[in-house]
Design a protein around this motif. Structure first.
Motif, PDB file in Angstrom:
ATOM      1  N   ALA A  72      -0.194 106.258 -37.553  1.00 48.52           N
ATOM      2  CA  ALA A  72       0.795 106.226 -38.381  1.00 48.52           C
ATOM      3  C   ALA A  72       0.389 106.155 -39.651  1.00 48.52           C
ATOM      4  N   ILE A  73      -0.656 105.538 -39.937  1.00 50.48           N
ATOM      5  CA  ILE A  73      -1.221 105.439 -41.414  1.00 50.48           C
ATOM      6  C   ILE A  73      -1.449 106.945 -41.985  1.00 50.48           C
ATOM      7  N   GLU A  74      -2.167 107.590 -41.092  1.00 54.26           N
ATOM      8  CA  GLU A  74      -2.551 108.876 -41.277  1.00 54.26           C
ATOM      9  C   GLU A  74      -1.434 109.976 -41.474  1.00 54.26           C
ATOM     10  N   ARG A  75      -0.400 109.747 -40.724  1.00 53.11           N
ATOM     11  CA  ARG A  75       0.907 110.874 -40.612  1.00 53.11           C
ATOM     12  C   ARG A  75       1.886 110.511 -41.322  1.00 53.11           C
ATOM     13  N   THR A  76       2.330 109.385 -41.591  1.00 54.74           N
ATOM     14  CA  THR A  76       3.696 108.923 -42.090  1.00 54.74           C
ATOM     15  C   THR A  76       3.701 109.525 -43.495  1.00 54.74           C
ATOM     16  N   PRO A  77       2.879 109.379 -44.421  1.00 58.17           N
ATOM     17  CA  PRO A  77       3.133 109.623 -45.596  1.00 58.17           C
ATOM     18  C   PRO A  77       3.550 111.124 -45.975  1.00 58.17           C
ATOM     19  N   ASP A  78       2.970 111.670 -44.973  1.00 57.40           N
ATOM     20  CA  ASP A  78       3.192 113.502 -45.143  1.00 57.40           C
ATOM     21  C   ASP A  78       4.592 113.722 -44.423  1.00 57.40           C
ATOM     22  N   PHE A  79       5.280 112.894 -43.563  1.00 57.27           N
ATOM     23  CA  PHE A  79       6.447 112.801 -42.701  1.00 57.27           C
ATOM     24  C   PHE A  79       7.726 112.455 -43.519  1.00 57.27           C
ATOM     25  N   HIS A  80       7.244 111.690 -44.544  1.00 59.94           N
ATOM     26  CA  HIS A  80       8.609 111.098 -45.490  1.00 59.94           C
ATOM     27  C   HIS A  80       9.800 110.563 -44.679  1.00 59.94           C
ATOM     28  N   PRO A  81       9.701 109.519 -43.748  1.00 60.03           N
ATOM     29  CA  PRO A  81      10.490 108.983 -42.994  1.00 60.03           C
ATOM     30  C   PRO A  81      11.817 108.482 -43.726  1.00 60.03           C
ATOM     31  N   ASP A  82      12.790 108.184 -43.279  1.00 59.72           N
ATOM     32  CA  ASP A  82      14.116 107.393 -43.829  1.00 59.72           C
ATOM     33  C   ASP A  82      13.994 105.946 -43.466  1.00 59.72           C
ATOM     34  N   LEU A  83      13.300 105.872 -42.011  1.00 59.15           N
ATOM     35  CA  LEU A  83      13.082 104.617 -41.358  1.00 59.15           C
ATOM     36  C   LEU A  83      11.577 104.619 -40.572  1.00 59.15           C
ATOM     37  N   GLY A 123       1.718  95.709 -34.940  1.00 56.91           N
ATOM     38  CA  GLY A 123       2.707  96.071 -35.835  1.00 56.91           C
ATOM     39  C   GLY A 123       2.710  95.385 -37.157  1.00 56.91           C
ATOM     40  N   ILE A 124       2.369  94.376 -37.442  1.00 59.82           N
ATOM     41  CA  ILE A 124       2.296  93.716 -38.706  1.00 59.82           C
ATOM     42  C   ILE A 124       1.337  94.206 -39.430  1.00 59.82           C
ATOM     43  N   GLU A 125       0.202  94.272 -39.157  1.00 57.40           N
ATOM     44  CA  GLU A 125      -0.761  95.002 -39.985  1.00 57.40           C
ATOM     45  C   GLU A 125      -0.484  96.644 -40.315  1.00 57.40           C
ATOM     46  N   THR A 126       0.043  97.004 -39.425  1.00 57.39           N
ATOM     47  CA  THR A 126       0.557  98.533 -39.481  1.00 57.39           C
ATOM     48  C   THR A 126       1.655  98.403 -40.673  1.00 57.39           C
ATOM     49  N   PHE A 127       2.397  97.717 -40.632  1.00 56.64           N
ATOM     50  CA  PHE A 127       3.756  97.441 -41.503  1.00 56.64           C
ATOM     51  C   PHE A 127       2.942  96.994 -42.976  1.00 56.64           C
ATOM     52  N   ASN A 128       2.047  96.161 -42.851  1.00 61.55           N
ATOM     53  CA  ASN A 128       1.595  95.908 -44.553  1.00 61.55           C
ATOM     54  C   ASN A 128       0.709  97.174 -45.112  1.00 61.55           C
ATOM     55  N   ARG A 129      -0.013  98.017 -44.086  1.00 62.00           N
ATOM     56  CA  ARG A 129      -0.549  99.002 -44.522  1.00 62.00           C
ATOM     57  C   ARG A 129       0.375 100.035 -44.984  1.00 62.00           C
ATOM     58  N   LEU A 130       1.370 100.371 -44.291  1.00 61.59           N
ATOM     59  CA  LEU A 130       2.162 101.445 -44.567  1.00 61.59           C
ATOM     60  C   LEU A 130       3.075 101.103 -45.934  1.00 61.59           C
ATOM     61  N   HIS A 131       3.325  99.936 -46.123  1.00 57.68           N
ATOM     62  CA  HIS A 131       4.092  99.664 -47.295  1.00 57.68           C
ATOM     63  C   HIS A 131       2.885  99.294 -48.558  1.00 57.68           C
ATOM     64  N   SER A 132       1.899  99.549 -48.279  1.00 56.91           N
ATOM     65  CA  SER A 132       1.072  99.617 -49.503  1.00 56.91           C
ATOM     66  C   SER A 132       0.771 101.088 -49.982  1.00 56.91           C
ATOM     67  N   ILE A 133       1.423 101.917 -49.032  1.00 59.89           N
ATOM     68  CA  ILE A 133       1.136 103.311 -49.516  1.00 59.89           C
ATOM     69  C   ILE A 133       2.238 103.908 -50.480  1.00 59.89           C
ATOM     70  N   PRO A 134       2.086 104.465 -51.532  1.00 62.35           N
ATOM     71  CA  PRO A 134       3.142 104.818 -52.817  1.00 62.35           C
ATOM     72  C   PRO A 134       3.946 105.547 -52.074  1.00 62.35           C
TER      73      PRO A 134
END
Length: 134
Positions: free
Chosen positions: A42-53, A65-76
């Protein structure tokens, strides 16, 4: 800002749950879905997908999930993207903890796949209303 939910990143390590949810969200909900089997994926792919949710399983091997959440929310570009946790561990103190870390909502497993698209749309609309009011 989009007026309806269109793009969802879904992160789940269990293939059966992943398949059921993918069917519900794409075939019933009509959403564009990026399905990831792990937090690192998810961390690798989500920035390029630009999800609404973003919908995250809580209990995953390696990166939960919590660590993934924190890492995703640190991505501009993803810091304000609403996140919904899905979990079989939905006791009140646990769901309160997920919301306290910033989740828009928590969905308990097992869930009703027929109502999942509408439920995610409602959560997304509420998260957007809350952000606009702030």
């Amino acid at each position: 800002m989009a007026t309806s939910l269109k793009r969802i990143t879904y992160v789940e390590d269990e293939p059966d749950i992943r398949s059921l949810t993918e069917f519900a969200l794409t075939k019933l909900g009509g959403f564009s879905l990026d399905v990831c089997g792990s937090g690192p994926e998810a961390i690798e792919r989500t920035p390029d997908f630009h999800p609404d949710l973003i919908v995250l399983d809580v209990m995953m091997p390696g990166m939960d999930g919590i660590e993934t959440f924190n890492r995703l929310h640190s991505i501009p570009g993803l810091a304000d993207t609403p996140v919904v946790f899905m979990t079989a561990r939905a006791m009140k103190h646990e769901t309160d903890r997920y919301r306290a870390c910033g989740a828009a909502d928590v969905i308990e497993k097992p869930f009703d796949p027929l109502s999942l698209p509408d439920r995610l749309e409602a959560i997304w609309q509420q998260a957007n209303a809350t952000r606009q009011a702030a």
